[in-house]
Design an enzyme around this catalytic site. Structure first.
Site, mmCIF file in Angstrom:
data_model
loop_
_atom_site.group_PDB
_atom_site.id
_atom_site.type_symbol
_atom_site.label_atom_id
_atom_site.label_comp_id
_atom_site.label_asym_id
_atom_site.label_seq_id
_atom_site.Cartn_x
_atom_site.Cartn_y
_atom_site.Cartn_z
ATOM 1 N N LYS A 221 140.235 -12.521 89.716
ATOM 2 C CA LYS A 221 139.880 -13.655 89.320
ATOM 3 C C LYS A 221 140.924 -14.615 89.793
ATOM 4 C CE LYS A 221 141.093 -14.389 84.720
ATOM 5 N NZ LYS A 221 141.970 -15.329 84.433
ATOM 6 N N ARG B 185 141.599 -19.539 93.365
ATOM 7 C CA ARG B 185 142.160 -20.310 94.753
ATOM 8 C C ARG B 185 141.534 -20.467 95.700
ATOM 9 N NH1 ARG B 185 145.859 -17.787 91.176
ATOM 10 N NH2 ARG B 185 147.970 -18.100 90.974
ATOM 11 N N ASP C 7 149.881 -10.251 82.151
ATOM 12 C CA ASP C 7 148.500 -10.184 81.613
ATOM 13 C C ASP C 7 148.279 -8.840 80.858
ATOM 14 O OD1 ASP C 7 147.986 -12.747 82.055
ATOM 15 O OD2 ASP C 7 146.966 -12.495 84.019
ATOM 16 N N ARG D 294 149.363 -14.151 72.061
ATOM 17 C CA ARG D 294 149.092 -12.879 72.416
ATOM 18 C C ARG D 294 150.100 -11.791 71.774
ATOM 19 N NH1 ARG D 294 146.782 -13.079 78.443
ATOM 20 N NH2 ARG D 294 144.441 -13.517 77.855
HETATM 21 C C1 S3P Z 1 147.639 -16.743 86.519
HETATM 22 C C2 S3P Z 1 149.029 -16.684 86.164
HETATM 23 C C3 S3P Z 1 149.587 -16.263 84.874
HETATM 24 C C4 S3P Z 1 148.465 -15.381 84.283
HETATM 25 C C5 S3P Z 1 147.216 -15.914 84.302
HETATM 26 C C6 S3P Z 1 146.453 -16.042 85.647
HETATM 27 C C7 S3P Z 1 147.051 -16.989 87.888
HETATM 28 O O1 S3P Z 1 149.684 -17.533 84.089
HETATM 29 O O2 S3P Z 1 148.615 -15.263 82.693
HETATM 30 O O3 S3P Z 1 146.232 -14.960 83.538
HETATM 31 O O4 S3P Z 1 146.313 -16.898 88.556
HETATM 32 O O5 S3P Z 1 148.011 -17.904 88.357
HETATM 33 P P1 S3P Z 1 151.125 -18.338 84.063
HETATM 34 O O6 S3P Z 1 151.138 -18.940 85.363
HETATM 35 O O7 S3P Z 1 150.957 -19.135 82.953
HETATM 36 O O8 S3P Z 1 152.189 -17.197 83.959
#
Ligand code: S3P
Length: 403
Positions: free
Chosen positions: A19, A24, A295, A326
């Protein structure tokens, strides 16, 4: 959705595409001159929000033979809906902050409750102009000339690091990021393949203003999604997972450290992974590891509930500002399934043994729904998950694990 106890789980499967990497690639495709080809893209709630957003902001989006094609380099103002995706909201805000456009980014009820102050503060230091509802979405980014900064994040966040780097592309002067605690490296890695002038030496990322050039991105499987069948394989038989991205390898290292039987065949940035039923030790997750596994922590709380002895997960206060709180809802749901779990201000303490099973209120949060589905599968009686739709956010085929 009713989950029955699983006695044996012996499967070969390919987890859904990553994902974080798909979102990105979509945003960098929009920023780039030329045609970006995204092979094996994840098509899920969050990534479709990102695809629709860049489409509304000037990218030409199409599909060809399963590949997602983004023609970029064209930017228009507009209002977009990041739906449930904080990654889309934060990265898009960074990407738009230095362009000559105005972009309003709204979200669903859950995203609208997520604090955007650290994002706004970092981008404002670069000269960005962002309106918000007292630090909460919707955000309106009024694009303008930015300046590069030396960014020293006060708490680890891949999303905020990424937003700063994407803003740095069009800023005057260089942008550096010094992470005390490492977060997923997908943005810096991908910026390099899109031709940005970026280096990463001893944890210091230095980006000079750069124009991106379209490229091809081949998305590997998502380690955070793979984690669910990995836990089923470790607990109930085996699981062979193909094409898993290993830029986030910490989960595998961690599981090996607590006694997991795991073999890997590494092929560049991905691996085929075989996990077998293992006798696991209780564990502690803290510090940098909590950030790396952020996560996976609700699922690791589930795993801890099935391991005899006391496990503790701390330094994870960031869990409170996810799709739901969470910490709170991992504790309330696991308790309902019979776990001995104590809520801490930054994590949980768990006395593991066996789970009885029970009903789950997922709060519309995909990772709570999926973690608690695994918990019920590993329990004596199983139980109901109140929301089977929310897995669409990251793992649309999740329920096939239970067929
Ligand atoms: C993500 C960063 C994380 C993660 C999220 C996806 C990302 O969040 O919890 O599911 O794709 O950069 P944070 O940047 O808030 O830690």
């Amino acid at each position: 959705m009713r989950i029955k106890p699983i006695k044996e789980f012996n499967r070969a499967l390919t987890p859904p595409p990553d994902k974080s990497i798909t979102i990105r690639a979509v945003i960098m495709g929009w920023l780039s001159c030329g045609t970006t080809v995204i092979k094996n893209p994840l098509l899920s709630g969050d990534t479709i929000a990102a695809i629709d957003a860049v489409g509304a902001l000037g990218a030409e989006v199409s599909f060809e033979k399963g590949n997602l094609i983004i023609k970029g380099g064209n930017f228009c103002s507009g209002t977009v809906d990041a739906r449930n995706s904080a990654t889309t909201m934060r990265l898009l805000a960074g990407a738009a902050a230095g362009l000559d456009i105005d972009v309003t980014i709204k979200g669903d009820a859950s995203l609208s409750k997520r604090n955007m102050r650290s994002l706004i503060s970092a981008l404002s230091d670069m000269g960005a102009e962002i309106d918000s509802k007292n630090g909460f979405p919707p955000l309106t980014v009024h694009g303008r000339k930015l300046n590069g900064i030396d960014f020293d994040p006060s708490s680890p966040s891949a999303q905020i690091k990424s937003a700063v780097l994407l803003a740095g592309l069009s800023a005057e002067g260089q942008t550096t990021v010094k992470e005390q605690i490492k977060t997923r490296p997908h943005t810096e890695d991908m910026l390099k393949s899109f031709g940005a002038d970026i280096t990463n030496e001893n944890g210091i990322i230095t980006l000079k203003p750069s124009k991106l050039t379209a490229t091809e991105v081949n998305v590997p499987g998502d380690m955070s999604s793979a984690a669910y069948p990995i836990v089923l394989g470790l607990s109930r038989g085996f699981c062979y997972l193909k094409n898993v991205g290993i830029a986030r390898h910490e989960l595998i290292d961690f599981l090996l450290s607590i006694g997991a039987d795991i073999e890997e065949e590494v092929l560049g940035d991905r691996a085929n992974i075989l996990v077998k039923k293992s006798s696991l030790k209780p564990f502690t997750v803290s510090g940098a590891l909590s950030a790396a596994l952020i996560d996976e922590l609700p699922l690791l709380a589930v795993l801890a509930s099935t391991i005899n002895g006391e496990s503790i997960i701390t330094d994870a206060a960031a869990l409170k500002n996810k799709e739901c709180d969470r910490i709170k809802y991992t504790v309330s749901n696991l308790r309902n399934l019979g776990a001995e779990i104590v809520e801490l201000s930054d994590g949980f303490k768990i006395k593991g043994g066996s789970l009885k099973g029970g009903n789950v209120v997922a709060q519309g949060d995909h990772r709570i729904a999926m973690s608690m589905a695994i918990a019920n599968a590993l329990s004596e009686r199983g139980g109901m998950i109140d929301d089977d739709k929310c897995v669409e956010i990251s793992y649309p085929s999740f329920w096939e694990l239970f067929l």
